[in-house]
Enzyme design. Sequence first.
Site, PDB file in Angstrom:
ATOM      1  N   HIS A 173    -137.734   5.518 -27.873  1.00  0.00           N
ATOM      2  CA  HIS A 173    -137.017   6.544 -27.088  1.00  0.00           C
ATOM      3  C   HIS A 173    -138.020   7.372 -26.271  1.00  0.00           C
ATOM      4  O   HIS A 173    -138.208   8.571 -26.486  1.00  0.00           O
ATOM      5  CB  HIS A 173    -136.241   7.428 -28.060  1.00  0.00           C
ATOM      6  CG  HIS A 173    -135.141   8.239 -27.466  1.00  0.00           C
ATOM      7  ND1 HIS A 173    -135.220   8.823 -26.222  1.00  0.00           N
ATOM      8  CD2 HIS A 173    -133.925   8.570 -27.955  1.00  0.00           C
ATOM      9  CE1 HIS A 173    -134.108   9.485 -25.984  1.00  0.00           C
ATOM     10  NE2 HIS A 173    -133.295   9.333 -27.019  1.00  0.00           N
ATOM     11  N   GLU A 277    -136.417   3.766 -21.837  1.00  0.00           N
ATOM     12  CA  GLU A 277    -136.616   3.305 -23.211  1.00  0.00           C
ATOM     13  C   GLU A 277    -136.480   1.790 -23.336  1.00  0.00           C
ATOM     14  O   GLU A 277    -135.446   1.224 -22.986  1.00  0.00           O
ATOM     15  CB  GLU A 277    -135.577   3.970 -24.122  1.00  0.00           C
ATOM     16  CG  GLU A 277    -135.486   5.475 -23.921  1.00  0.00           C
ATOM     17  CD  GLU A 277    -134.239   6.076 -24.558  1.00  0.00           C
ATOM     18  OE1 GLU A 277    -133.812   5.572 -25.611  1.00  0.00           O
ATOM     19  OE2 GLU A 277    -133.679   7.043 -23.997  1.00  0.00           O
TER      20      GLU A 277
END
Length: 305
Positions: A173, A277
């Site tokens: 992330h 991501e």
Amino acid sequence: MESENAVASSTPSVDVCKGINGLNKVVLRESRGNSAEVYLYGGHVTSWKNERGEELLFVSSKAIFNPPKAIRGGIPICFPQFSNHGSLEQHGFARNRFWSIDTDPPPFPTNFSSKVFVDLILKSCEEDMKIWPHSYEFRLRVALEPGGDLMLTSRIRNTNPNGKPFTFTFAYHTYLSVSDIGEVRVEGLETLDYLDNLQKKERFTEQGDAITFESEVDRVYLSTPTKIAVLDHERKRTFVIRKDGLPDTVVWNPWDKKAKAMADFGDEEYKHMLCVEAAAVENSITLKPGEEWKGTLELSAVPSC
């Protein structure tokens, strides 16, 4: 506690020390002065600086370094799920568990060039088994390449003694630090299909020749290339994201309303960050006992016009 702005050393180093609130972290430095920091809490990269000491990752000024809250920014690890499904917490539990330094990792390929890295490991515990009843070993290597590139390699193995497979989704992330979100463009995802999380995961096809930002974005791009570029015009910097084993790419910026709704995120900070991501979201990964999955993320920051 050591200075966060330590002078660049000519000697590569890997040091374990105390970070915010006394949490243990590992500081990696390579010979030209590039550096990275990894908290054992979450196996969480919270800093990646170039040889001039410029921070390349975004961590919120309001980030809470206090378990069990996940750290807002850097590179949280989303496992065993991305997003929010069933009984598991948002983005899974790997990002708010305490990892250990792995003193006996399995061998890496002989072409692995970095001498500045740390191996971490997370194993299933009783707490995890109650909500996700599977035995696993998650090994994470965080490495600084000789030129300052940051590489994360995850190896997840099914160690179930009962012969059962397990299934998971995954994401790095990554929060990138940008000068002004209105001046940023993402290249490499044009013409691809994406799931729009702001429209009940409806599927669309990207129409632009690049992705630019004027409002909230929360998309999962599908079957994406192994290389994606994030151009920051104001800083004359391009982030190059290379990935392997991770077919999808999530692009997220909360914009103003969501930013104000998050207690651990500054009201105006959405202007200075962008999440791009490397992920495996659309199709879950299934491992039989003894099987291992590997997913790699490599980040570079290069000068651009």
